[in-house]
Structure formats: structure tokens, C-alpha cells
Enzyme design. Structure first.
Site, short mmCIF file in Angstrom:
data_model
loop_
_atom_site.label_atom_id
_atom_site.label_comp_id
_atom_site.label_asym_id
_atom_site.label_seq_id
_atom_site.Cartn_x
_atom_site.Cartn_y
_atom_site.Cartn_z
N MET A 30 -1.62 -5.25 -0.11
CA MET A 30 -2.46 -4.10 0.22
C MET A 30 -3.73 -4.58 0.94
O MET A 30 -4.72 -3.84 1.02
CB MET A 30 -2.81 -3.31 -1.04
CG MET A 30 -1.56 -2.73 -1.71
SD MET A 30 -1.86 -1.24 -2.64
CE MET A 30 -3.03 -1.83 -3.83
N ASN A 32 -7.13 -7.00 1.95
CA ASN A 32 -8.27 -7.61 1.28
C ASN A 32 -7.83 -8.94 0.66
O ASN A 32 -7.98 -9.18 -0.53
CB ASN A 32 -8.85 -6.66 0.21
CG ASN A 32 -10.23 -7.10 -0.19
OD1 ASN A 32 -10.49 -7.37 -1.35
ND2 ASN A 32 -11.12 -7.23 0.76
N HIS A 37 -3.17 -14.50 -2.32
CA HIS A 37 -2.20 -13.99 -1.34
C HIS A 37 -1.74 -15.11 -0.40
O HIS A 37 -0.57 -15.20 -0.05
CB HIS A 37 -2.84 -12.90 -0.47
CG HIS A 37 -3.20 -11.66 -1.19
ND1 HIS A 37 -4.51 -11.28 -1.42
CD2 HIS A 37 -2.43 -10.68 -1.73
CE1 HIS A 37 -4.53 -10.12 -2.06
NE2 HIS A 37 -3.29 -9.74 -2.27
N ASP A 152 0.61 -9.86 -11.49
CA ASP A 152 1.13 -8.51 -11.73
C ASP A 152 2.54 -8.67 -12.31
O ASP A 152 3.54 -8.37 -11.65
CB ASP A 152 1.15 -7.72 -10.42
CG ASP A 152 -0.26 -7.53 -9.88
OD1 ASP A 152 -1.09 -6.95 -10.59
OD2 ASP A 152 -0.54 -8.01 -8.76
N GLN A 155 4.87 -5.65 -12.53
CA GLN A 155 5.31 -5.28 -11.17
C GLN A 155 6.45 -6.19 -10.72
O GLN A 155 7.44 -5.73 -10.13
CB GLN A 155 4.13 -5.39 -10.20
CG GLN A 155 4.54 -5.30 -8.74
CD GLN A 155 3.36 -5.21 -7.80
OE1 GLN A 155 2.75 -4.18 -7.67
NE2 GLN A 155 3.05 -6.31 -7.12
N SER A 188 -8.04 -8.84 -5.71
CA SER A 188 -8.91 -8.10 -4.79
C SER A 188 -9.95 -7.30 -5.57
O SER A 188 -11.05 -7.07 -5.10
CB SER A 188 -8.09 -7.14 -3.93
OG SER A 188 -7.14 -7.87 -3.19
O1 PAF Z 1 0.81 -6.02 -5.41
C1 PAF Z 1 0.45 -5.29 -4.46
O2 PAF Z 1 -0.45 -5.61 -3.69
C2 PAF Z 1 1.14 -3.95 -4.24
O3 PAF Z 1 1.46 -3.34 -5.45
C3 PAF Z 1 2.39 -4.05 -3.33
C4 PAF Z 1 3.49 -4.88 -3.95
C5 PAF Z 1 2.00 -4.62 -1.99
C6 PAF Z 1 2.97 -2.65 -3.11
O4 PAF Z 1 2.04 -1.79 -2.50
#
Ligand code: PAF
Length: 279
Positions: A30, A32, A37, A152, A155, A188
Site C-alpha cells: 500500500m 509508504n 518492504h 501481518d 494476513q 508504515s
Molecule cells: O499488507 C499490505 O500492505 C496490504 O494488506 C496488501 C497485501 C498490499 C493488500 O492491500
């Protein structure tokens, strides 16, 4: 590194690589971007011939009272960082490229069970938004591998399950969490912290380490969780949870279960809501 914003341009670029028999790695974000990352980009680089990143602040994964409008958007900085870390192509679409019928009328992907506990219980609809956008991005990029950070953790489990359930031929690679010197997981949302709060937030990681050590020392699960609550609340954090769960599916372990568990914490500090975990 080039940036494309239309689906047509993305397909043209990725299609040419695929026709040439190249392996494609993908890192959805997303924006930033920080070193956490960039470590995902480096992992993708090791497993693919070409690396595609996306920057898209996905409206469907934010709740009505969450920070969608104020989420930091720093595209130029992100482009420079991605380019320096070996990304080949950035996909930075507008909302209507991903949601041609609008976010509210979009096809939705639900991943039941794993999406309903912890973060999912506290943020209704969040994982449906994540699963929907990731499925759409996977469909557009058609990567061979995709990298997701373990910070995450829930996720990551949702995405692994989505990929298996839809039988997508994509390997999901988990990436270790990068931390600041005091143990704070890079995120972020750390920029919502004052410098004093940033220092104090190191207590989340030290508490996770304490939970893991106490578990291995044979302390009862309930006592491990209660101690973590006490420590974090005494430090001024507002706790959502500090729990021990099974790593495979985040279900609650039996009293005598010790192996295969993970400690997870979610807490608010000032304006920031922070999550972290340790196994
Ligand atoms: O982890 C993130 O930044 C978001 O949840 C993702 C996987 C890019 C989905 O929008």
C-alpha cells in the site's frame, strides 16, 4: 524501473516477460515503503527473473473509522526506493482500475474461518478487502511467486488459504519481520508515533519474547497471556489482544499444547495501532 497505472500497460509488460519464459515475482503493497518492504523486493529478486511491485491503498480493507483518507501516500519516494532495490516494474493503479464498478459493488472474496478471529473479529470486513484486492492483483500480474511479510501473520495465512482454495499456481513466500534496534517491527503506521512513543513501543517485542520464553519454561497459557496484558497496560498501551494461538490456523491451543504455537499482540499507542507476533 517503469511505473504503469493502467491494466492494459501492466498486461503488455508482464505478458512480454511471460512469453519469453521468464519467472515473475510480485510484492503487493500500500506504499509508504520502508526497509521491511524492500526486503520483500530482495526476496522476490532471488526467486524470479522480473519483479513487479504494486502500490495501491485499497479502500475495501479499511473500516469506516480507520485511516484510509489519511494513510500516507508517498509515490515518488516509493518509486525511488523500489528502483534502488531492484524492482523492475511498479503498478500504481487508480481505484477504478481495480474496482471498475466501484469498491462497494465489487466482487468480494471471503476466506471464512481464518478471517474471523483476532484482527478479523476486531476489523469486520478487513480480510475480505485484503483477499479481494490480492485476488484481483494476482489475476492481473499472474506472478509465479509473491512475497508477504510475517508481521501481518494472519494476513499471510489468509493469502495462503486463498491461493490454495482458488488453485492459483502462485508460490507464497513468507518474509521475516524487520525490526528497529529496540525490537519495534517496521511498519508504515510507526510514523504515527512520536519519538517517545517509538521508544516505548519496543515493549511489544520484549513482551512477545517474554511470552515465548515463559511458554517454553512450562508456564500455563492463561498466566503467560495475563502477564503480557499486565506488562503492556502498565507501559500505557491500550491492548486489543496478547494471546497464544496455533500457528497453522490461529485456533486456541489445548492447555498442555506447547509446540507449534505463536504469540500475537495488537495494541494501540497514541495514534497508532500496532500488531506483531513471534513463534
Ligand atoms: O499488507 C499490505 O500492505 C496490504 O494488506 C496488501 C497485501 C498490499 C493488500 O492491500
Amino acid at each position: 524501473m517503469d511505473t504503469v497505472s493502467s491494466v492494459e500497460d501492466l498486461r503488455a509488460r508482464v505478458g512480454a516477460w511471460r512469453r519469453a519464459g521468464k519467472r515473475i515475482g510480485f510484492v503487493p503493497t500500500m506504499g509508504n515503503l520502508h526497509n521491511g518492504h524492500f526486503s520483500l523486493i530482495s526476496i522476490a529478486r532471488m526467486h524470479a527473473d522480473h519483479v513487479v511491485a504494486s502500490v495501491f491503498v485499497n479502500p475495501t480493507q479499511f473500516g469506516p473509522r480507520e485511516d484510509f483518507a489519511s494513510y500516507p501516500r508517498t509515490l515518488e519516494q516509493d518509486q525511488a526506493g523500489l528502483s534502488a532495490h531492484g524492482c523492475d516494474l511498479l503498478f500504481a493503479p487508480p481505484v477504478d482500475a481495480i474496482y471498475p464498478f466501484g469498491p462497494d459493488a465489487s466482487v468480494r472474496i471471503e476466506v471464512p474461518g481464518i478471517s474471523d478471529v483476532l484482527e478479523g473479529a476486531l476489523r469486520p470486513g478487513h480480510f475480505a478487502g485484503v483477499a479481494t484486492v490480492v485476488a484481483k492483483l494476482f489475476n492481473l500480474v499472474q506472478p509465479d511467486i509473491a512475497v508477504f511479510g510475517q508481521k501481518d501473520y494472519q494476513q499471510l495465512l489468509v493469502i495462503q488459504r486463498l491461493t490454495r482454495d482458488l488453485r492459483l499456481p502462485i508460490e507464497i513466500l513468507p518474509a521475516a519481520t524487520l525490526r528497529e534496534a529496540n525490537g519495534l517491527a517496521m511498519s508504515s503506521r510507526n510514523q504515527y508515533l512520536s519519538s517517545d512513543e517509538r521508544e516505548r513501543a519496543g515493549i511489544i517485542y520484549s513482551t512477545l519474547c517474554g511470552m515465548r520464553d515463559a511458554l517454553h519454561a512450562g508456564q500455563a497459557h492463561a498466566a503467560v497471556e495475563a502477564d503480557a496484558h499486565r506488562v503492556l497496560e502498565q507501559a500505557g498501551l491500550v491492548l486489543d489482544y496478547a494471546v497464544l494461538r496455533r500457528k497453522t490456523d490461529l485456533t486456541e491451543p489445548e492447555k498442555n499444547e506447547r509446540a507449534g504455537l505463536i504469540a500475537l499482540i495488537a495494541a494501540k499507542l497514541g495514534r497508532a495501532r500496532l500488531i506483531d507476533n513471534l513463534d
